[in-house]
Design a protein around this motif. Sequence first.
Motif, PDB file in Angstrom:
ATOM      1  N   LYS A 178      52.126  39.967  44.952  1.00 15.96           N
ATOM      2  CA  LYS A 178      50.781  39.819  45.533  1.00 15.96           C
ATOM      3  C   LYS A 178      50.095  41.178  45.712  1.00 15.96           C
ATOM      4  O   LYS A 178      49.577  41.516  46.790  1.00 15.96           O
ATOM      5  CB  LYS A 178      50.857  39.080  46.878  1.00 15.96           C
ATOM      6  CG  LYS A 178      51.358  37.648  46.765  1.00 15.96           C
ATOM      7  CD  LYS A 178      51.404  36.968  48.128  1.00 15.96           C
ATOM      8  CE  LYS A 178      51.714  35.481  48.003  1.00 15.96           C
ATOM      9  NZ  LYS A 178      53.015  35.196  47.352  1.00 15.96           N
ATOM     10  N   MET A 179      50.077  41.949  44.636  1.00 14.13           N
ATOM     11  CA  MET A 179      49.478  43.269  44.675  1.00 14.13           C
ATOM     12  C   MET A 179      47.967  43.189  44.842  1.00 14.13           C
ATOM     13  O   MET A 179      47.334  42.207  44.438  1.00 14.13           O
ATOM     14  CB  MET A 179      49.814  44.040  43.387  1.00 14.13           C
ATOM     15  CG  MET A 179      51.297  44.322  43.191  1.00 14.13           C
ATOM     16  SD  MET A 179      51.649  45.156  41.611  1.00 14.13           S
ATOM     17  CE  MET A 179      50.888  46.755  41.909  1.00 14.13           C
ATOM     18  N   THR A 180      47.386  44.211  45.420  1.00 19.09           N
ATOM     19  CA  THR A 180      45.927  44.302  45.477  1.00 19.09           C
ATOM     20  C   THR A 180      45.415  44.654  44.086  1.00 19.09           C
ATOM     21  O   THR A 180      46.156  45.189  43.242  1.00 19.09           O
ATOM     22  CB  THR A 180      45.463  45.387  46.462  1.00 19.09           C
ATOM     23  OG1 THR A 180      45.871  46.674  45.964  1.00 19.09           O
ATOM     24  CG2 THR A 180      46.047  45.149  47.851  1.00 19.09           C
ATOM     25  N   LYS A 181      44.160  44.380  43.849  1.00 15.57           N
ATOM     26  CA  LYS A 181      43.579  44.654  42.528  1.00 15.57           C
ATOM     27  C   LYS A 181      43.616  46.149  42.215  1.00 15.57           C
ATOM     28  O   LYS A 181      43.967  46.554  41.104  1.00 15.57           O
ATOM     29  CB  LYS A 181      42.142  44.128  42.486  1.00 15.57           C
ATOM     30  CG  LYS A 181      41.522  44.150  41.107  1.00 15.57           C
ATOM     31  CD  LYS A 181      40.177  43.439  41.115  1.00 15.57           C
ATOM     32  CE  LYS A 181      39.585  43.373  39.710  1.00 15.57           C
ATOM     33  NZ  LYS A 181      38.283  42.641  39.700  1.00 15.57           N
ATOM     34  N   LYS A 182      43.268  46.964  43.191  1.00 18.24           N
ATOM     35  CA  LYS A 182      43.266  48.415  42.983  1.00 18.24           C
ATOM     36  C   LYS A 182      44.664  48.916  42.635  1.00 18.24           C
ATOM     37  O   LYS A 182      44.839  49.701  41.689  1.00 18.24           O
ATOM     38  CB  LYS A 182      42.757  49.118  44.240  1.00 18.24           C
ATOM     39  CG  LYS A 182      42.703  50.640  44.120  1.00 18.24           C
ATOM     40  CD  LYS A 182      42.163  51.275  45.401  1.00 18.24           C
ATOM     41  CE  LYS A 182      42.122  52.792  45.272  1.00 18.24           C
ATOM     42  NZ  LYS A 182      41.597  53.430  46.516  1.00 18.24           N
ATOM     43  N   ALA A 183      45.662  48.450  43.383  1.00 14.66           N
ATOM     44  CA  ALA A 183      47.034  48.878  43.127  1.00 14.66           C
ATOM     45  C   ALA A 183      47.511  48.393  41.765  1.00 14.66           C
ATOM     46  O   ALA A 183      48.224  49.101  41.041  1.00 14.66           O
ATOM     47  CB  ALA A 183      47.959  48.354  44.226  1.00 14.66           C
ATOM     48  N   ALA A 184      47.122  47.186  41.394  1.00 13.80           N
ATOM     49  CA  ALA A 184      47.549  46.608  40.120  1.00 13.80           C
ATOM     50  C   ALA A 184      46.995  47.397  38.934  1.00 13.80           C
ATOM     51  O   ALA A 184      47.704  47.642  37.955  1.00 13.80           O
ATOM     52  CB  ALA A 184      47.105  45.151  40.041  1.00 13.80           C
ATOM     53  N   PHE A 185      45.731  47.798  39.010  1.00 15.20           N
ATOM     54  CA  PHE A 185      45.132  48.566  37.910  1.00 15.20           C
ATOM     55  C   PHE A 185      45.859  49.903  37.730  1.00 15.20           C
ATOM     56  O   PHE A 185      46.128  50.318  36.600  1.00 15.20           O
ATOM     57  CB  PHE A 185      43.641  48.786  38.166  1.00 15.20           C
ATOM     58  CG  PHE A 185      42.761  47.722  37.584  1.00 15.20           C
ATOM     59  CD1 PHE A 185      42.100  47.931  36.388  1.00 15.20           C
ATOM     60  CD2 PHE A 185      42.613  46.494  38.215  1.00 15.20           C
ATOM     61  CE1 PHE A 185      41.292  46.952  35.831  1.00 15.20           C
ATOM     62  CE2 PHE A 185      41.806  45.504  37.679  1.00 15.20           C
ATOM     63  CZ  PHE A 185      41.144  45.729  36.487  1.00 15.20           C
ATOM     64  N   GLN A 186      46.171  50.581  38.809  1.00 16.56           N
ATOM     65  CA  GLN A 186      46.878  51.848  38.719  1.00 16.56           C
ATOM     66  C   GLN A 186      48.300  51.643  38.194  1.00 16.56           C
ATOM     67  O   GLN A 186      48.788  52.405  37.353  1.00 16.56           O
ATOM     68  CB  GLN A 186      46.924  52.529  40.082  1.00 16.56           C
ATOM     69  CG  GLN A 186      47.604  53.911  40.063  1.00 16.56           C
ATOM     70  CD  GLN A 186      46.913  54.885  39.122  1.00 16.56           C
ATOM     71  OE1 GLN A 186      45.753  55.225  39.317  1.00 16.56           O
ATOM     72  NE2 GLN A 186      47.614  55.332  38.082  1.00 16.56           N
ATOM     73  N   TYR A 187      48.942  50.616  38.678  1.00 12.85           N
ATOM     74  CA  TYR A 187      50.312  50.283  38.269  1.00 12.85           C
ATOM     75  C   TYR A 187      50.391  50.003  36.773  1.00 12.85           C
ATOM     76  O   TYR A 187      51.244  50.558  36.059  1.00 12.85           O
ATOM     77  CB  TYR A 187      50.760  49.072  39.088  1.00 12.85           C
ATOM     78  CG  TYR A 187      51.976  48.341  38.619  1.00 12.85           C
ATOM     79  CD1 TYR A 187      53.235  48.940  38.614  1.00 12.85           C
ATOM     80  CD2 TYR A 187      51.887  46.998  38.221  1.00 12.85           C
ATOM     81  CE1 TYR A 187      54.357  48.234  38.219  1.00 12.85           C
ATOM     82  CE2 TYR A 187      53.002  46.292  37.827  1.00 12.85           C
ATOM     83  CZ  TYR A 187      54.239  46.913  37.820  1.00 12.85           C
ATOM     84  OH  TYR A 187      55.351  46.215  37.434  1.00 12.85           O
ATOM     85  N   ILE A 188      49.493  49.174  36.259  1.00 11.86           N
ATOM     86  CA  ILE A 188      49.505  48.837  34.833  1.00 11.86           C
ATOM     87  C   ILE A 188      49.142  50.053  33.982  1.00 11.86           C
ATOM     88  O   ILE A 188      49.686  50.250  32.891  1.00 11.86           O
ATOM     89  CB  ILE A 188      48.554  47.659  34.549  1.00 11.86           C
ATOM     90  CG1 ILE A 188      49.119  46.375  35.170  1.00 11.86           C
ATOM     91  CG2 ILE A 188      48.364  47.468  33.045  1.00 11.86           C
ATOM     92  CD1 ILE A 188      50.480  45.955  34.649  1.00 11.86           C
TER      93      ILE A 188
END
Length: 211
Positions: A178-188
């Motif tokens: 359940k990552m936040t959108k901001k965290a997900a973009f950086q992660y990917i």
Amino acid sequence: MSDASAETKKKILDSAMAEFLEKGFMNASLRTIASNAGLTTGAMYRHFKDKDALFCALVDEAIAFTTKTVMMADSSHHMDLDNLVSQEHFEEENRQTNGLLNYIFDNFDAFTLLLTKAAGSTHEHFQEEICELYTKNCEQTFNWMYKNQISTKKIDKMTVHFIASTVINAFVEIITHKMTKKAAFQYIENIEEFTRYGMMHMMGIPCEHGE
């Protein structure tokens, strides 16, 4: 479809989404779904023939979008490119990835169903199937690159599978954690950089070409 019928169908789907998210496909109750939609079970069957049809109606669009994105990895989408390791190509890949990420966050519940609540449904093996498709497309493209001397080293099947499954699993983690959108973009972005330049190195392609 009449406005009344469309509204009834929406109520059923909204009720089904809540029930599936709470209990999963196997334990979800059609009686509860119908009741929460203000219908009898018999009335609901006029719109959906069974529980699996309901589940599919909630996730099929997400599957289609994901499949279309994964198919961009096959060799037919690379043959017309002048330089597969150019900044322009990487930017196009990033655009496709960002498109998928935006879609995931716009349809987070549907992906939650697919990845964590689908046991017993038609789509219970979605993760494995999309990973297999991505692996196949990557393998096809990598082999085409080697055959056309774009790369100088051939990557074995298990390594291709590792690369492909790493990418797919990275997207799955966004949902399960359940990552936040901001965290997900950086992660990917981090995962893409890791797999992209590692892959180029294994294929004998100088990494500085992508800079």
